[in-house]
Design a protein around this motif. Structure first.
Motif, mmCIF file in Angstrom:
data_model
loop_
_atom_site.group_PDB
_atom_site.id
_atom_site.type_symbol
_atom_site.label_atom_id
_atom_site.label_comp_id
_atom_site.label_asym_id
_atom_site.label_seq_id
_atom_site.Cartn_x
_atom_site.Cartn_y
_atom_site.Cartn_z
ATOM 1 N N THR A 196 -5.810 -7.230 -6.133
ATOM 2 C CA THR A 196 -5.342 -7.343 -4.757
ATOM 3 C C THR A 196 -5.087 -5.958 -4.155
ATOM 4 O O THR A 196 -4.354 -5.153 -4.727
ATOM 5 C CB THR A 196 -4.061 -8.182 -4.680
ATOM 6 O OG1 THR A 196 -4.332 -9.494 -5.199
ATOM 7 C CG2 THR A 196 -3.574 -8.303 -3.250
ATOM 8 N N THR A 197 -5.683 -5.711 -3.001
ATOM 9 C CA THR A 197 -5.469 -4.445 -2.309
ATOM 10 C C THR A 197 -4.087 -4.428 -1.667
ATOM 11 O O THR A 197 -3.675 -5.379 -1.007
ATOM 12 C CB THR A 197 -6.532 -4.238 -1.220
ATOM 13 O OG1 THR A 197 -7.826 -4.177 -1.836
ATOM 14 C CG2 THR A 197 -6.286 -2.941 -0.456
ATOM 15 N N ASN A 198 -3.381 -3.341 -1.864
ATOM 16 C CA ASN A 198 -2.066 -3.153 -1.252
ATOM 17 C C ASN A 198 -2.281 -2.700 0.190
ATOM 18 O O ASN A 198 -2.696 -1.572 0.454
ATOM 19 C CB ASN A 198 -1.275 -2.102 -2.035
ATOM 20 C CG ASN A 198 0.127 -1.888 -1.482
ATOM 21 O OD1 ASN A 198 0.443 -2.292 -0.375
ATOM 22 N ND2 ASN A 198 0.962 -1.239 -2.263
ATOM 23 N N THR A 199 -1.994 -3.606 1.132
ATOM 24 C CA THR A 199 -2.115 -3.272 2.551
ATOM 25 C C THR A 199 -0.744 -3.378 3.215
ATOM 26 O O THR A 199 0.120 -4.137 2.773
ATOM 27 C CB THR A 199 -3.091 -4.221 3.280
ATOM 28 O OG1 THR A 199 -2.519 -5.533 3.363
ATOM 29 C CG2 THR A 199 -4.427 -4.288 2.561
ATOM 30 N N THR A 200 -0.555 -2.635 4.300
ATOM 31 C CA THR A 200 0.704 -2.699 5.028
ATOM 32 C C THR A 200 0.919 -4.092 5.611
ATOM 33 O O THR A 200 2.056 -4.560 5.731
ATOM 34 C CB THR A 200 0.735 -1.650 6.149
ATOM 35 O OG1 THR A 200 -0.429 -1.808 6.988
ATOM 36 C CG2 THR A 200 0.720 -0.245 5.570
ATOM 37 N N GLN A 201 -0.149 -4.768 5.954
ATOM 38 C CA GLN A 201 -0.047 -6.133 6.479
ATOM 39 C C GLN A 201 0.487 -7.081 5.408
ATOM 40 O O GLN A 201 1.368 -7.905 5.684
ATOM 41 C CB GLN A 201 -1.416 -6.606 6.973
ATOM 42 C CG GLN A 201 -1.392 -7.993 7.607
ATOM 43 C CD GLN A 201 -2.765 -8.423 8.101
ATOM 44 O OE1 GLN A 201 -3.788 -7.878 7.712
ATOM 45 N NE2 GLN A 201 -2.783 -9.408 8.984
ATOM 46 N N ALA A 256 4.314 -7.108 4.447
ATOM 47 C CA ALA A 256 5.253 -7.891 5.241
ATOM 48 C C ALA A 256 5.538 -9.244 4.599
ATOM 49 O O ALA A 256 6.531 -9.895 4.917
ATOM 50 C CB ALA A 256 4.694 -8.099 6.651
ATOM 51 N N GLN A 257 4.663 -9.658 3.654
ATOM 52 C CA GLN A 257 4.796 -10.971 3.034
ATOM 53 C C GLN A 257 5.208 -10.909 1.561
ATOM 54 O O GLN A 257 5.867 -11.821 1.057
ATOM 55 C CB GLN A 257 3.460 -11.719 3.115
ATOM 56 C CG GLN A 257 2.889 -11.837 4.516
ATOM 57 C CD GLN A 257 1.508 -12.453 4.503
ATOM 58 O OE1 GLN A 257 1.352 -13.650 4.300
ATOM 59 N NE2 GLN A 257 0.484 -11.636 4.711
ATOM 60 N N VAL A 258 4.826 -9.834 0.876
ATOM 61 C CA VAL A 258 5.088 -9.715 -0.562
ATOM 62 C C VAL A 258 5.449 -8.272 -0.901
ATOM 63 O O VAL A 258 5.270 -7.370 -0.075
ATOM 64 C CB VAL A 258 3.849 -10.136 -1.404
ATOM 65 C CG1 VAL A 258 3.513 -11.601 -1.191
ATOM 66 C CG2 VAL A 258 2.651 -9.237 -1.077
ATOM 67 N N MET A 307 1.106 -8.002 -7.260
ATOM 68 C CA MET A 307 2.012 -8.570 -6.257
ATOM 69 C C MET A 307 3.159 -9.340 -6.913
ATOM 70 O O MET A 307 2.981 -9.985 -7.945
ATOM 71 C CB MET A 307 1.256 -9.536 -5.332
ATOM 72 C CG MET A 307 0.336 -8.875 -4.341
ATOM 73 S SD MET A 307 -0.135 -10.001 -2.974
ATOM 74 C CE MET A 307 -0.943 -11.314 -3.880
ATOM 75 N N LEU A 308 4.327 -9.290 -6.266
ATOM 76 C CA LEU A 308 5.480 -10.080 -6.662
ATOM 77 C C LEU A 308 6.244 -10.481 -5.414
ATOM 78 O O LEU A 308 5.983 -9.959 -4.327
ATOM 79 C CB LEU A 308 6.375 -9.315 -7.638
ATOM 80 C CG LEU A 308 6.924 -7.952 -7.188
ATOM 81 C CD1 LEU A 308 8.235 -7.669 -7.913
ATOM 82 C CD2 LEU A 308 5.924 -6.832 -7.557
ATOM 83 N N ARG A 309 7.162 -11.425 -5.562
ATOM 84 C CA ARG A 309 7.886 -11.908 -4.380
ATOM 85 C C ARG A 309 8.793 -10.832 -3.784
ATOM 86 O O ARG A 309 9.318 -9.989 -4.502
ATOM 87 C CB ARG A 309 8.714 -13.151 -4.745
ATOM 88 C CG ARG A 309 7.914 -14.444 -4.753
ATOM 89 C CD ARG A 309 8.774 -15.630 -5.110
ATOM 90 N NE ARG A 309 9.190 -15.601 -6.506
ATOM 91 C CZ ARG A 309 8.423 -15.972 -7.530
ATOM 92 N NH1 ARG A 309 7.188 -16.394 -7.304
ATOM 93 N NH2 ARG A 309 8.866 -15.928 -8.769
ATOM 94 N N ASN A 368 3.508 2.943 -4.321
ATOM 95 C CA ASN A 368 2.972 1.655 -3.877
ATOM 96 C C ASN A 368 2.669 1.687 -2.379
ATOM 97 O O ASN A 368 2.925 0.731 -1.648
ATOM 98 C CB ASN A 368 3.934 0.504 -4.210
ATOM 99 C CG ASN A 368 5.246 0.598 -3.462
ATOM 100 O OD1 ASN A 368 5.606 1.651 -2.937
ATOM 101 N ND2 ASN A 368 5.972 -0.517 -3.385
ATOM 102 N N LYS A 369 2.091 2.784 -1.940
ATOM 103 C CA LYS A 369 1.720 2.931 -0.542
ATOM 104 C C LYS A 369 0.536 2.012 -0.218
ATOM 105 O O LYS A 369 -0.408 1.923 -0.971
ATOM 106 C CB LYS A 369 1.335 4.383 -0.230
ATOM 107 C CG LYS A 369 2.481 5.383 -0.409
ATOM 108 C CD LYS A 369 2.009 6.796 -0.162
ATOM 109 C CE LYS A 369 3.129 7.807 -0.382
ATOM 110 N NZ LYS A 369 2.658 9.214 -0.220
ATOM 111 N N GLY A 370 0.613 1.346 0.926
ATOM 112 C CA GLY A 370 -0.457 0.469 1.356
ATOM 113 C C GLY A 370 -1.388 1.139 2.335
ATOM 114 O O GLY A 370 -1.095 2.210 2.876
ATOM 115 N N VAL A 371 -2.537 0.523 2.564
ATOM 116 C CA VAL A 371 -3.511 1.036 3.526
ATOM 117 C C VAL A 371 -3.514 0.166 4.771
ATOM 118 O O VAL A 371 -3.005 -0.931 4.773
ATOM 119 C CB VAL A 371 -4.936 1.088 2.922
ATOM 120 C CG1 VAL A 371 -5.000 2.119 1.836
ATOM 121 C CG2 VAL A 371 -5.362 -0.285 2.405
#
Length: 300
Positions: A113-118, A121-123, A236-238, A297-300
């Motif tokens: 799973t790609t770490n995205t800023t979007q 907001a959920q995980v 990903m985690l909650r 854990n920076k997102g794109v």
């Protein structure tokens, strides 16, 4: 007359307040869920070689990300003082992975799973364990040598993936105009390419390399050198579970600091792997070395 509560009873009362708060948080957190059930639920995939994949319908998933998550399982077991924890797997896909994590069906998503800023907001995301480039695989006989050559071609993607969003973005900017064909998962997308229904398959370069290496005729394919974007993978985690996240982060940071993550990398990217004993020969990139040197854990 001033009233003063004796110091010792006051300190005791304050400690009880904090203790109750911590206990309350633990009662609703993932660690409490695992302790009460004796199980940890891991979200996995069928065909994301070499990160998370199955050798048969009845086998447990294996792979690079799966190995990292099993290290987290060991850390949870030690933290909770349990002699063992049962690991249960649920096969996820790009569209259901976040909802099934949020509703408690799985505790960790251990794949690509790609770490995205979007998505942040959920995980929550653990420190990134890989960095990939989004590009295309084609057959050598296709005449496609660069991304602009995809114009007018049938291009396979995966429903719910970031690659499909990037390809649509390129189309909106009028740099690439293609006929998009969506596969339900990564193996389905490669099937579209291998059977000639698609002229190219847009996905993460390392996943493309894994599928090509495991295909019947790996010499028929090539991966384009151009990239639509560089993306970090994260487990990903909650959200809002600081105790569990701290343990996950500590475990992964420890793997990077000790060099154990590099041993896992060699095992899955530079050595023969099942099912065909193919070697991806995918050397560690500068981007991957950087996240191991400076975990984030920076997102794109």
């Amino acid at each position: 007359m001033d009233f003063k509560l004796p110091l010792a009873p006051f300190a005791l009362a304050l400690a009880l307040v904090f203790a109750c708060g911590a206990a309350s948080a633990q009662d609703t957190g993932t660690l409490r869920k695992i302790k009460d059930s004796g199980t940890i639920q891991i979200g996995a995939r069928d065909s994301q070689i070499p990160f998370s994949y199955k050798l048969s319908a009845d086998s447990a998933p294996i792979g690079f990300t799966n190995d990292i998550c099993l290290k987290i399982v060991d850390a949870v077991k030690a933290k909770l003082g349990l002699p063992k924890i049962e690991v249960r797997y649920t096969m996820l896909n790009s569209t259901n992975r976040i909802p099934l994590l949020q509703n408690g069906t799985v505790d960790l998503d251990c794949a690509t799973t790609t770490n995205t800023t979007q998505r942040q907001a959920q995980v929550d995301f653990a420190p990134s364990h890989f960095v990939t480039n989004i590009t295309a695989a084609v057959k050598k006989s296709s005449g496609i040598n660069a991304l602009p050559d995809l114009n007018g071609r049938n291009v396979a993607t995966v429903s719910g993936s970031t690659s499909i969003q990037l390809l649509r973005g390129a189309r909106k900017s009028a740099t690439i105009e293609v006929n998009e064909i969506a596969g339900k998962d990564t193996s389905d997308g490669f099937l579209l390419l291998s059977t000639g229904r698609a002229d190219a398959y847009v996905l993460d370069d390392v996943q493309l390399a894994g599928m090509i290496a495991s295909s019947t005729n790996p010499g028929d394919y090539k991966i384009l050198k151009e990239s639509l974007r560089q993306e970090p993978y994260g487990i990903m985690l909650r959200k809002d579970d600081p105790e569990f996240k701290a343990l996950v982060d500590e475990t992964i940071n420890g793997l990077m600091k000790s060099g154990a993550i590099e041993q896992l990398y060699t095992k899955w990217f530079l050595s023969p792997i099942p099912p065909r004993n193919a070697n991806l020969n995918f050397p560690m990139t500068d981007a991957v070395r950087e996240i191991y040197k400076n975990p984030n854990n920076k997102g794109v």
